[in-house]
Design a protein around this motif. Structure first.
Motif, mmCIF file in Angstrom:
data_model
loop_
_atom_site.group_PDB
_atom_site.id
_atom_site.type_symbol
_atom_site.label_atom_id
_atom_site.label_comp_id
_atom_site.label_asym_id
_atom_site.label_seq_id
_atom_site.Cartn_x
_atom_site.Cartn_y
_atom_site.Cartn_z
ATOM 1 N N LEU A 43 24.390 -1.214 -37.635
ATOM 2 C CA LEU A 43 23.989 -2.329 -38.490
ATOM 3 C C LEU A 43 25.052 -2.645 -39.537
ATOM 4 C CD1 LEU A 43 20.189 -1.575 -39.055
ATOM 5 C CD2 LEU A 43 21.263 -3.083 -37.376
ATOM 6 N N VAL A 44 25.720 -1.622 -40.059
ATOM 7 C CA VAL A 44 26.816 -1.872 -41.006
ATOM 8 C C VAL A 44 27.932 -2.660 -40.322
ATOM 9 C CG1 VAL A 44 28.612 -0.792 -42.409
ATOM 10 C CG2 VAL A 44 26.290 0.127 -42.444
ATOM 11 N N ALA A 45 28.218 -2.305 -39.064
ATOM 12 C CA ALA A 45 29.235 -3.066 -38.314
ATOM 13 C C ALA A 45 28.818 -4.521 -38.170
ATOM 14 C CB ALA A 45 29.445 -2.432 -36.944
ATOM 15 N N GLN A 160 33.898 0.575 -45.245
ATOM 16 C CA GLN A 160 33.014 1.332 -44.357
ATOM 17 C C GLN A 160 33.629 1.633 -42.992
ATOM 18 O OE1 GLN A 160 30.449 2.195 -46.210
ATOM 19 N NE2 GLN A 160 31.381 0.747 -47.677
ATOM 20 N N LEU A 161 34.723 0.968 -42.632
ATOM 21 C CA LEU A 161 35.241 1.105 -41.266
ATOM 22 C C LEU A 161 35.538 2.557 -40.882
ATOM 23 C CD1 LEU A 161 35.985 -0.342 -38.669
ATOM 24 C CD2 LEU A 161 38.308 -0.604 -39.553
ATOM 25 N N PRO A 166 33.402 6.577 -36.052
ATOM 26 C CA PRO A 166 33.052 7.678 -35.137
ATOM 27 C C PRO A 166 31.686 7.525 -34.474
ATOM 28 C CG PRO A 166 33.951 8.531 -37.199
ATOM 29 C CD PRO A 166 33.724 7.076 -37.405
ATOM 30 N N TYR A 167 30.811 6.698 -35.036
ATOM 31 C CA TYR A 167 29.463 6.545 -34.507
ATOM 32 C C TYR A 167 29.315 5.322 -33.594
ATOM 33 C CZ TYR A 167 28.473 9.719 -38.374
ATOM 34 O OH TYR A 167 28.475 10.783 -39.239
ATOM 35 N N SER A 187 40.769 -5.789 -35.908
ATOM 36 C CA SER A 187 40.844 -7.095 -36.573
ATOM 37 C C SER A 187 39.950 -7.243 -37.794
ATOM 38 C CB SER A 187 40.492 -8.209 -35.572
ATOM 39 O OG SER A 187 39.156 -8.054 -35.116
ATOM 40 N N ILE A 188 38.906 -6.410 -37.902
ATOM 41 C CA ILE A 188 37.892 -6.686 -38.928
ATOM 42 C C ILE A 188 38.438 -6.515 -40.339
ATOM 43 C CG2 ILE A 188 36.974 -4.323 -38.989
ATOM 44 C CD1 ILE A 188 34.958 -7.604 -39.173
ATOM 45 N N LEU A 189 39.339 -5.541 -40.570
ATOM 46 C CA LEU A 189 39.840 -5.317 -41.928
ATOM 47 C C LEU A 189 40.643 -6.503 -42.440
ATOM 48 C CD1 LEU A 189 40.868 -1.543 -42.014
ATOM 49 C CD2 LEU A 189 38.824 -2.631 -42.920
ATOM 50 N N SER A 190 41.497 -7.053 -41.590
ATOM 51 C CA SER A 190 42.305 -8.203 -42.022
ATOM 52 C C SER A 190 41.419 -9.417 -42.298
ATOM 53 C CB SER A 190 43.358 -8.530 -40.963
ATOM 54 O OG SER A 190 42.751 -8.859 -39.727
#
Length: 581
Positions: A43-45, A160-161, A166-167, A187-190
């Motif tokens: 859910l965080v993702a 949070q990445l 790992p999960y 790509s999500i961090l950028s």
């Protein structure tokens, strides 16, 4: 502001809570823990994916700070899990918040969690909602305590990445519509960083002009010549260019704009809506004060006020009825759920309950929904309080309708007459009667089903299920035998489905069985499946193509109303037809 969301969620979902939740869902604690461990990072993702666009970040921020999110979830969770109604309310609110926050249904992710952890589907669905409510709650508390603004949300999510990676796996992310793990992680961090840099944030006074000079490349001599006459036109020109750049940025035109220029101009988007982005018109004398005010107002709107989040600019007129339901156990202790329209009504209700019954003598779950009309029944709460101490009493108030069941409906006690006198003629007060409920449902269904046999019937699945779900199949207690009272309605249902099939428009449906919350979860799950299979078998025997129907049982999952009253449990014990793609 730094944040480890998973750690915060785990601090709320303690080992005792996990054991309590597992017992409520009929799961071993180990299985419940596995499902929780898989659900939280996924859910965080999903939230990170939503926050990776400007519009998504703003929408997510609004959802987190909405009144439906309980910022005190850590304190409330043990009380909510102490009752089935509290658990159901928590699950429902959590799933609704996730669907708003993620812009997609949660069934796919909960189904994938069930597949990977071995948890039953109904339990995984419940856990998804509970983790969702907890996740939004801890985020709200953190943002309010730190007075965070919308521009900081993507930065918090980006932290949070390394914690969640790992999960995660391709299947979980696929169920979220995010794509594969490697593409997401790469790509999500950028994306989050870009949104955090460019989103509207407060800008110190006097900063926009110097920051805009370099990208604009205004010739030095032009400035000097203009200074001899007046500096005013240059300020207007810069304001206009800032507005144009903000407009182009919001239209998705990122090419050629440096991060600094976009950040400096983003606050002017309100001014773009208020006036044409034309240098000639701005120079001709359009008010600079309006532009500055719009920009500062837009920036200030992104800051969280600890007292309460800002309300939407154009609030819709409330359309839902307020609700109150309670059931009293054998010891005279009530369990109460309610939905009211604002915090003032919530405070009034809780204060009155605490004053009259004592904080330890009532289990309450009161939620706020801005779309709920005023709770006029609060003025008559004194008359209901004695019922909250009557063992076996069940009461539901829905707007101006009051339903009594259990000992509250006992004619010898006379509560029906007492409440009619107390509430007055503007309220409809009655006792729940199964025979009348079945008769009313039958009448509504037989009136609507005639349309399925019309020559111009389109056989659209969505229209078909609306009609089929009007019927009530009132099984006897603990029985999976189709009752005689439902035979004629099922024959009519089969006739409509067969007509569609004969016209080459076969309608594919799931026959879903649900129970109330009385009895063990596993027994309810099995009984609900047997009832769904019995209805499917009846329709197949009546000629409906066997491959067009599947049967599934969900136990007491997904209640459509509170189980606190006989009428609510009757409604939740249902066969529901669902269109299949």
């Amino acid at each position: 502001m730094s944040l480890n969301v998973i750690q915060l969620v785990q601090s709320v979902l303690t080992d005792d809570i996990v054991r309590q939740l597992g017992a409520r869902l009929g799961l071993p604690a180990e299985t419940a823990q596995k499902a929780l461990t898989a659900t939280g990072p996924a859910l965080v993702a999903g939230l990170m994916h939503k926050g990776a666009t400007l519009e998504g970040a703003r929408s997510l921020f609004t959802t987190i700070l909405s009144p439906e999110v309980d910022g005190h979830i850590a304190e409330q969770l043990p009380h909510l899990l102490a009752s089935t109604s509290g658990l159901n309310q928590l699950e429902t609110v959590g799933r609704q918040l996730l669907e708003r926050g993620l812009n997609r249904p949660t069934d796919q992710i909960s189904d994938e969690v069930a597949r990977q952890t071995g948890a039953p589907a109904h339990a995984a669905h419940a856990i998804t909602g509970i983790v969702g409510a907890t996740l939004f709650g801890v985020l709200k508390r953190h943002l309010l305590d730190g007075r965070g603004n919308v521009g900081q949300l993507p930065a918090l999510l980006s932290q949070q990445l390394p914690i969640i990676t790992p999960y995660l796996n391709d299947h979980l992310l696929g169920a979220l519509g995010v794509g594969g793990l490697s593409a997401f992680a790469g790509s999500i961090l950028s994306q989050l960083k870009a949104v955090s840099a460019h989103i509207d944030q407060p800008t110190p006074a006097g900063k926009p002009v110097p920051e805009m000079l370099a990208p604009i490349h205004v010739p030095a001599d032009a400035v000097v010549r203009e200074e001899r006459r007046s500096h005013a036109w240059l300020w207007w020109l810069l304001a206009a260019v800032a507005a144009v750049l903000a407009f182009l940025f919001l239209r998705g035109s990122h090419g050629g704009l440096g991060g600094e220029a976009i950040s400096a101009t983003s606050g002017a988007q309100t001014a773009v809506a208020a006036q044409p982005a034309s240098a000639a018109r701005v120079a001709s004398g359009t008010s600079a004060t309006a532009t500055a005010t719009a920009a500062s107002s837009d920036a200030a709107a992104s800051t969280v006020e600890a007292s309460a989040p800002s309300a939407p600019a154009a609030a819709l007129e409330p359309t839902k009825d307020s609700q109150l339901a309670f059931t009293v156990n054998a010891a005279g202790k009530p369990t109460l759920t309610a939905t009211v329209g604002n915090e003032a009504e919530k405070t009034q209700l809780i204060d009155e309950l605490t004053k009259r019954l004592g904080v330890a003598n009532v289990v309450q779950n009161v939620t706020v929904d801005p779309q709920v009309k005023p709770a006029d029944w609060l003025a008559h709460l004194d008359g209901l309080l004695p019922l909250m101490a009557l063992p076996g009493a069940e009461v539901k108030v829905d707007g101006t309708r009051v339903e009594l069941s259990g000992s509250a409906a006992d004619t010898k006690l006379g509560w029906l007459g007492k409440l009619k006198s107390l509430f007055g003629a503007s309220y409809q007060i009655g006792t729940f009667d199964v025979a009348h409920a079945v008769a009313d449902a039958t009448e509504n269904f037989r009136s609507a089903v005639k349309g399925l046999f019309a020559p111009d019937s389109t056989c659209v699945a969505a229209d078909i299920v609306k009609v089929l779900n009007l019927q009530v199949i009132n099984f006897s207690s603990a029985s999976a035998r189709v009752p005689a009272s439902a035979v004629e309605d099922l024959n009519q249902s089969a006739r409509g489905l067969n007509a569609c099939a004969h016209n080459g428009k076969t309608v594919r449906l799931e026959v879903a069985g649900y129970s109330d919350n009385v009895g063990g979860a596993q027994a309810n799950l099995q009984l609900s499946k047997k009832r769904a299979e019995a209805v499917r078998a009846y329709l197949v025997n009546a000629g409906v193509p066997a491959d067009s129907l599947i049967a599934q049982g969900y136990g007491d999952a997904n209640p459509v109303t509170s189980n606190d009253t006989a009428g609510g449990r009757f409604t939740n014990r249902r066969i529901e037809f669902v269109a299949q793609q």
